[in-house]
Design a protein around this motif. Sequence first.
Motif, PDB file in Angstrom:
ATOM      1  N   SER A 196     -11.006  -0.826  99.854  1.00 47.07           N
ATOM      2  CA  SER A 196     -11.743   0.437  99.865  1.00 47.07           C
ATOM      3  C   SER A 196     -11.140   1.427  98.869  1.00 47.07           C
ATOM      4  N   PHE A 197     -11.955   2.378  98.439  1.00 45.90           N
ATOM      5  CA  PHE A 197     -11.478   3.398  97.519  1.00 45.90           C
ATOM      6  C   PHE A 197     -10.336   4.196  98.142  1.00 45.90           C
ATOM      7  N   GLU A 198     -10.451   4.490  99.416  1.00 49.95           N
ATOM      8  CA  GLU A 198      -9.391   5.251 100.071  1.00 49.95           C
ATOM      9  C   GLU A 198      -8.081   4.473 100.077  1.00 49.95           C
ATOM     10  N   GLU A 199      -8.140   3.184 100.390  1.00 53.04           N
ATOM     11  CA  GLU A 199      -6.915   2.388 100.408  1.00 53.04           C
ATOM     12  C   GLU A 199      -6.295   2.317  99.019  1.00 53.04           C
ATOM     13  N   GLY A 225     -17.947   4.495  90.737  1.00 53.73           N
ATOM     14  CA  GLY A 225     -16.518   4.422  91.003  1.00 53.73           C
ATOM     15  C   GLY A 225     -15.811   5.742  90.758  1.00 53.73           C
ATOM     16  N   VAL A 226     -16.118   6.396  89.641  1.00 57.90           N
ATOM     17  CA  VAL A 226     -15.488   7.685  89.342  1.00 57.90           C
ATOM     18  C   VAL A 226     -15.807   8.704  90.431  1.00 57.90           C
ATOM     19  N   MET A 227     -17.068   8.761  90.846  1.00 59.37           N
ATOM     20  CA  MET A 227     -17.457   9.721  91.872  1.00 59.37           C
ATOM     21  C   MET A 227     -16.766   9.451  93.196  1.00 59.37           C
ATOM     22  N   ARG A 228     -16.669   8.188  93.608  1.00 60.08           N
ATOM     23  CA  ARG A 228     -16.028   7.872  94.880  1.00 60.08           C
ATOM     24  C   ARG A 228     -14.546   8.249  94.849  1.00 60.08           C
ATOM     25  N   PHE A 229     -13.864   7.915  93.760  1.00 61.45           N
ATOM     26  CA  PHE A 229     -12.461   8.295  93.640  1.00 61.45           C
ATOM     27  C   PHE A 229     -12.296   9.818  93.656  1.00 61.45           C
ATOM     28  N   ALA A 230     -13.160  10.514  92.927  1.00 64.04           N
ATOM     29  CA  ALA A 230     -13.050  11.974  92.838  1.00 64.04           C
ATOM     30  C   ALA A 230     -13.342  12.636  94.184  1.00 64.04           C
ATOM     31  N   GLU A 257     -22.705   7.374  77.596  1.00 68.88           N
ATOM     32  CA  GLU A 257     -23.242   8.651  77.149  1.00 68.88           C
ATOM     33  C   GLU A 257     -24.281   9.278  78.081  1.00 68.88           C
ATOM     34  N   THR A 258     -24.708   8.586  79.115  1.00 65.44           N
ATOM     35  CA  THR A 258     -25.721   9.160  80.006  1.00 65.44           C
ATOM     36  C   THR A 258     -25.059   9.666  81.290  1.00 65.44           C
ATOM     37  N   ASP A 259     -25.239   8.964  82.404  1.00 62.36           N
ATOM     38  CA  ASP A 259     -24.731   9.453  83.686  1.00 62.36           C
ATOM     39  C   ASP A 259     -23.208   9.479  83.755  1.00 62.36           C
ATOM     40  N   LEU A 260     -22.533   8.528  83.101  1.00 61.75           N
ATOM     41  CA  LEU A 260     -21.079   8.511  83.162  1.00 61.75           C
ATOM     42  C   LEU A 260     -20.482   9.704  82.422  1.00 61.75           C
ATOM     43  N   ALA A 261     -21.100  10.084  81.313  1.00 62.54           N
ATOM     44  CA  ALA A 261     -20.639  11.272  80.587  1.00 62.54           C
ATOM     45  C   ALA A 261     -20.793  12.518  81.453  1.00 62.54           C
ATOM     46  N   GLU A 262     -21.912  12.614  82.173  1.00 68.01           N
ATOM     47  CA  GLU A 262     -22.117  13.767  83.051  1.00 68.01           C
ATOM     48  C   GLU A 262     -21.059  13.798  84.155  1.00 68.01           C
ATOM     49  N   VAL A 263     -20.822  12.662  84.784  1.00 70.16           N
ATOM     50  CA  VAL A 263     -19.845  12.600  85.875  1.00 70.16           C
ATOM     51  C   VAL A 263     -18.454  13.018  85.396  1.00 70.16           C
ATOM     52  N   CYS A 264     -18.071  12.589  84.194  1.00 66.02           N
ATOM     53  CA  CYS A 264     -16.720  12.846  83.690  1.00 66.02           C
ATOM     54  C   CYS A 264     -16.573  14.190  82.987  1.00 66.02           C
ATOM     55  N   ARG A 267     -17.107  20.151  83.591  1.00 65.47           N
ATOM     56  CA  ARG A 267     -17.737  20.927  84.658  1.00 65.47           C
ATOM     57  C   ARG A 267     -17.846  20.138  85.960  1.00 65.47           C
ATOM     58  N   GLN A 268     -17.790  18.817  85.862  1.00 71.57           N
ATOM     59  CA  GLN A 268     -17.938  17.971  87.048  1.00 71.57           C
ATOM     60  C   GLN A 268     -16.552  17.481  87.502  1.00 71.57           C
ATOM     61  N   THR A 269     -16.196  16.229  87.214  1.00 68.25           N
ATOM     62  CA  THR A 269     -14.906  15.701  87.674  1.00 68.25           C
ATOM     63  C   THR A 269     -13.765  15.946  86.683  1.00 68.25           C
ATOM     64  N   ASN A 270     -14.101  16.294  85.454  1.00 66.51           N
ATOM     65  CA  ASN A 270     -13.095  16.521  84.399  1.00 66.51           C
ATOM     66  C   ASN A 270     -12.154  15.331  84.264  1.00 66.51           C
TER      67      ASN A 270
END
Length: 394
Positions: A196-199, A225-230, A257-264, A267-270
């Motif tokens: 799990s991400f938490e583990e 994955g980035v969102m779950r970790f963040a 360049e699409t959703d992953l760029a937005e997540v990272c 303003r979002q997860t930095n």
Amino acid sequence: MLERNLARAPQIVVGPRSRATCRPFVCRAAAATEIPTLAAAKRKKLGDSELLVSQCCLGTMTWGVQNTEADAHTQLSYAINDSGVNFIDTAEIYPVPPSAETQGKTDQYISSWLKDQPRDKVILATKVAGFGNKYLRKNGEQTRITAEQVEESVEGSLSRLKTDYIDLLQVHWPDRYVPLFGAAAYDPANEREDVSFEEQLRALEKVVKAGKVRYIGVSNETSYGVMRFAQLAEQMGLPKIVSIQNSYSLLVRSGFETDLAEVCAPRQTNVGLLAYSPLAGGSLSGKYIDGPAEGSRFTIFPGYMERYTKSLAKQAVGMYAEVAKKHGLTPTQLALAWCKSRWQVTSTIIGATSLEQLKENIGSFDIDLSEEAVKDIDRVYKQFRDPTTKPLDD
């Protein structure tokens, strides 16, 4: 192991020991006041960390297979001492192609150079293997991102590198199933039980709290994955990932360049992008346009990175080479200058098998592309949006 708050403490070398060491809470004046003269050495803040990394990062994965220890030392001295680069990327599985016989040589080559250098001169990043490898662990288990295995991995890296701490520890590829390294689209039939991400975060937290690791990051990761970790880091007070090391180049763009760029985005997860394979395994240098290049990676290792050799990528490379020629640049200069210019990129990881290649790579960061050159690049991109995913016979 000395306990320290490495995430906040400036570092300075205090003298030789069995491992290169640093003490906290001492001014890092000498390193901080150096003014980089080359664009490759320009410092940029990595995500939410306090790491100021050069916008060029020295990749090392060929050291131990294609490069000797002497080669590695020559490259390190040129990049770090002569050019002002301060960022080195390695991994417990290196060199590549990986094997039980060569595993760890890359780290050993770095340590034999680093022993005569101030430890705070470099920011050292390494990676713990994700799911699947069976020769890295002492008991022969498949590699997983568990507390026991993360600790074993970190201790192995510290021992080979002969240092007391790692600046950035990255999960090399996910513990869960995801399509990797040019594989086909996501297929639910391939899903498996995963850690799990938490583990995983709690496993990484242990080595951070022990003072062995300053910051953590991911590699070959997805938006999910980035969102779950963040999210878990924020909700549970666990260490936050500060970086993502993904393939990013003129040939491999849309995946980031699409959703992953937005997540990272800041303003979002930095989470800062460390762009690897900016030359697409060397193909964007143009050396394969006229056929196999003698002594090159694709020639030495048949079948290696076929996504660049048996796809429409070859046609795209030819067109990018024409763009480079039009603007008085080499294909390498065009590819690296473009990567440097992208807002998404904190640092671009370059690799070379010769000093001549390394000099061209580092020099490419001094180039700023004109608006016309960027428009020409975008015209090729519209025609070859995902060329590595399309076989030559399509």
